[in-house]
Design a protein around this motif. Sequence first.
Motif, PDB file in Angstrom:
ATOM      1  N   GLU A 153       5.329 -18.698   6.239  1.00 14.40           N
ATOM      2  CA  GLU A 153       3.981 -19.199   6.489  1.00 14.40           C
ATOM      3  C   GLU A 153       3.437 -18.665   7.802  1.00 14.40           C
ATOM      4  N   THR A 154       4.342 -18.435   8.759  1.00 17.52           N
ATOM      5  CA  THR A 154       3.925 -18.014  10.099  1.00 17.52           C
ATOM      6  C   THR A 154       3.827 -16.501  10.250  1.00 17.52           C
ATOM      7  N   SER A 155       4.181 -15.756   9.209  1.00 18.76           N
ATOM      8  CA  SER A 155       4.235 -14.298   9.347  1.00 18.76           C
ATOM      9  C   SER A 155       3.002 -13.604   8.795  1.00 18.76           C
ATOM     10  N   GLY A 156       2.015 -14.365   8.383  1.00 18.57           N
ATOM     11  CA  GLY A 156       0.813 -13.743   7.846  1.00 18.57           C
ATOM     12  C   GLY A 156       1.117 -12.981   6.582  1.00 18.57           C
ATOM     13  N   SER A 157       0.723 -11.706   6.554  1.00 21.91           N
ATOM     14  CA  SER A 157       0.899 -10.920   5.342  1.00 21.91           C
ATOM     15  C   SER A 157       2.233 -10.187   5.299  1.00 21.91           C
ATOM     16  N   ARG A 158       3.069 -10.358   6.304  1.00 22.52           N
ATOM     17  CA  ARG A 158       4.310  -9.587   6.387  1.00 22.52           C
ATOM     18  C   ARG A 158       5.372 -10.123   5.446  1.00 22.52           C
ATOM     19  N   LEU A 159       6.094  -9.180   4.833  1.00 27.16           N
ATOM     20  CA  LEU A 159       7.257  -9.510   4.014  1.00 27.16           C
ATOM     21  C   LEU A 159       8.527  -9.077   4.744  1.00 27.16           C
ATOM     22  N   THR A 160       9.604  -9.831   4.516  1.00 27.38           N
ATOM     23  CA  THR A 160      10.930  -9.438   4.987  1.00 27.38           C
ATOM     24  C   THR A 160      11.760  -9.109   3.763  1.00 27.38           C
ATOM     25  N   PHE A 161      12.406  -7.938   3.774  1.00 27.84           N
ATOM     26  CA  PHE A 161      13.167  -7.479   2.615  1.00 27.84           C
ATOM     27  C   PHE A 161      14.664  -7.602   2.844  1.00 27.84           C
ATOM     28  N   GLY A 162      15.390  -7.886   1.755  1.00 32.35           N
ATOM     29  CA  GLY A 162      16.836  -7.779   1.764  1.00 32.35           C
ATOM     30  C   GLY A 162      17.245  -6.325   1.675  1.00 32.35           C
TER      31      GLY A 162
ATOM     32  N   ASN B  67      -9.166  -1.606  -4.697  1.00 28.23           N
ATOM     33  CA  ASN B  67     -10.074  -2.441  -3.909  1.00 28.23           C
ATOM     34  C   ASN B  67      -9.311  -3.507  -3.110  1.00 28.23           C
ATOM     35  N   HIS B  68      -8.093  -3.151  -2.703  1.00 26.73           N
ATOM     36  CA  HIS B  68      -7.286  -4.071  -1.909  1.00 26.73           C
ATOM     37  C   HIS B  68      -7.705  -4.027  -0.444  1.00 26.73           C
ATOM     38  N   ASP B  69      -7.611  -5.198   0.186  1.00 24.06           N
ATOM     39  CA  ASP B  69      -8.005  -5.287   1.590  1.00 24.06           C
ATOM     40  C   ASP B  69      -6.905  -4.813   2.522  1.00 24.06           C
ATOM     41  N   ALA B  70      -5.684  -5.214   2.213  1.00 20.31           N
ATOM     42  CA  ALA B  70      -4.562  -4.966   3.116  1.00 20.31           C
ATOM     43  C   ALA B  70      -3.737  -3.775   2.652  1.00 20.31           C
ATOM     44  N   MET B  71      -3.242  -3.016   3.617  1.00 20.01           N
ATOM     45  CA  MET B  71      -2.366  -1.877   3.324  1.00 20.01           C
ATOM     46  C   MET B  71      -1.204  -1.881   4.304  1.00 20.01           C
ATOM     47  N   TYR B  72      -0.086  -1.307   3.867  1.00 19.34           N
ATOM     48  CA  TYR B  72       1.168  -1.391   4.626  1.00 19.34           C
ATOM     49  C   TYR B  72       1.913  -0.059   4.556  1.00 19.34           C
ATOM     50  N   TRP B  73       2.672   0.221   5.598  1.00 17.76           N
ATOM     51  CA  TRP B  73       3.609   1.334   5.590  1.00 17.76           C
ATOM     52  C   TRP B  73       5.011   0.802   5.863  1.00 17.76           C
TER      53      TRP B  73
ATOM     54  N   ARG C 267      11.620  -1.520   5.866  1.00 21.68           N
ATOM     55  CA  ARG C 267      11.241  -2.022   7.188  1.00 21.68           C
ATOM     56  C   ARG C 267       9.777  -1.682   7.448  1.00 21.68           C
ATOM     57  N   LEU C 268       9.045  -2.656   7.938  1.00 21.74           N
ATOM     58  CA  LEU C 268       7.606  -2.516   8.125  1.00 21.74           C
ATOM     59  C   LEU C 268       7.292  -1.718   9.379  1.00 21.74           C
ATOM     60  N   ILE C 269       6.456  -0.682   9.206  1.00 23.38           N
ATOM     61  CA  ILE C 269       6.071   0.169  10.333  1.00 23.38           C
ATOM     62  C   ILE C 269       4.737  -0.322  10.924  1.00 23.38           C
ATOM     63  N   TYR C 270       3.711  -0.320  10.100  1.00 27.40           N
ATOM     64  CA  TYR C 270       2.380  -0.778  10.478  1.00 27.40           C
ATOM     65  C   TYR C 270       1.737  -1.439   9.268  1.00 27.40           C
ATOM     66  N   TYR C 271       0.773  -2.306   9.522  1.00 26.99           N
ATOM     67  CA  TYR C 271      -0.025  -2.851   8.446  1.00 26.99           C
ATOM     68  C   TYR C 271      -1.455  -3.074   8.914  1.00 26.99           C
ATOM     69  N   SER C 272      -2.354  -3.108   7.939  1.00 29.25           N
ATOM     70  CA  SER C 272      -3.767  -3.265   8.233  1.00 29.25           C
ATOM     71  C   SER C 272      -4.356  -4.269   7.253  1.00 29.25           C
ATOM     72  N   GLN C 273      -5.041  -5.262   7.795  1.00 26.03           N
ATOM     73  CA  GLN C 273      -5.607  -6.302   6.932  1.00 26.03           C
ATOM     74  C   GLN C 273      -7.061  -6.020   6.588  1.00 26.03           C
ATOM     75  N   ILE C 274      -7.745  -5.295   7.480  1.00 26.57           N
ATOM     76  CA  ILE C 274      -9.137  -4.927   7.231  1.00 26.57           C
ATOM     77  C   ILE C 274      -9.394  -3.558   7.847  1.00 26.57           C
ATOM     78  N   VAL C 275     -10.494  -2.966   7.477  1.00 29.24           N
ATOM     79  CA  VAL C 275     -10.879  -1.655   8.014  1.00 29.24           C
ATOM     80  C   VAL C 275     -11.035  -1.742   9.528  1.00 29.24           C
ATOM     81  N   ASN C 276     -10.607  -0.663  10.182  1.00 27.77           N
ATOM     82  CA  ASN C 276     -10.700  -0.528  11.643  1.00 27.77           C
ATOM     83  C   ASN C 276      -9.830  -1.519  12.402  1.00 27.77           C
TER      84      ASN C 276
ATOM     85  N   LEU D  40      -4.230  -7.655  -2.094  1.00 22.40           N
ATOM     86  CA  LEU D  40      -5.438  -8.413  -1.811  1.00 22.40           C
ATOM     87  C   LEU D  40      -5.190  -9.288  -0.585  1.00 22.40           C
ATOM     88  N   TRP D  41      -6.210  -9.583   0.180  1.00 27.40           N
ATOM     89  CA  TRP D  41      -6.045 -10.432   1.352  1.00 27.40           C
ATOM     90  C   TRP D  41      -5.644 -11.839   0.941  1.00 27.40           C
ATOM     91  N   THR D  42      -6.111 -12.261  -0.240  1.00 25.59           N
ATOM     92  CA  THR D  42      -5.817 -13.616  -0.726  1.00 25.59           C
ATOM     93  C   THR D  42      -4.445 -13.712  -1.396  1.00 25.59           C
TER      94      THR D  42
END
Lengths: 112, 113
Positions: A94-103, B28-34, B44-53, B95-97
Motif C-alpha cells: 500500500e505504501t509503495s505506490g505503483s511499484r512491484l517487488t518480484f521474487g 493508452n497507459h499512464d504509467a511506464m516502467y523499466w 529489479r526496477l530501474i525507473y518508472y513514470s506515472q505521468i508525462v514529464n 493504467l494509473w488506476t
Amino acid sequence: GQQLNQSPQSMFIQEGEDVSMNCTSSSIFNTWLWYKQDPGEGPVLLIALYKAGELTSNGRLTAQFGITRKDSFLNISASIPSDVGIYFCAGQKETSGSRLTFGEGTQLTVNP
Amino acid sequence: DGGITQSPKYLFRKEGQNVTLSCEQNLNHDAMYWYRQDPGQGLRLIYYSQIVNDFQKGDIAEGYSVSREKKESFPLTVTSAQKNPTAFYLCASSLWTSTETQYFGPGTRLLVL
C-alpha cells in the motif's frame, strides 16, 4: 533490496503431474501477482489476488493470497509441456505506490 | 493490435558508450516502467513514470537515465557509468488506476563487448 523469497528455485516434473510453488515475505503486501515468462520474452500476468485468503483460478492454475498477507501460493494441475517457463511472484504494498517487488522466480521444466 | 514494443531485440555496445533502448506503447497507459533482469534473479526496477514529464528512480537507477516526453514513449539510456550493463531489459506499462496489472514488452538483451 529483494524482499520476496520464492521457492523452489527450479522444478523438473513429468507431464501430468501437479506443481506447487510459493512466495513468502517478512512484509505485508496488499496485492499478490503471479507472472509467467517464456524464454526470451516478457512476463505475462497469470493471476492477481487482492484480498487475504482469496483463492483464484485461471484454467489449470490456482493461486492463493495467504491470510497473513505475507505469502502466496501457485498450483498448476495436470502439467503439460507448454507450462515450461519461469514463474514469478510479485507483490505490491500500500505504501509503495505503483511499484512491484518480484521474487527470484521458479524455473519449471516439464518432461513429456 | 495494442501492445508494448521494445527495440531492438538484441543490442551490442562497446564499453564506454551510451546506448538508448526504445519502449513504445499504444495501450493508452499512464504509467511506464523499466526493469532489469539478470540470470537467476527477479526483476529489479530501474525507473518508472506515472505521468508525462515526470519519473522516479527505482531500486537500481545508478548509471541509467530516462525521459517521458510523450505518453506513449519511455526510452531508457544506459550510460557509461553503469558498470555492469549486460542484462535483459524489460519495459512495462499500466493504467494509473491499476498499477498492479503491468503489461510487459518482449525485452531487449544488451551485451557489452
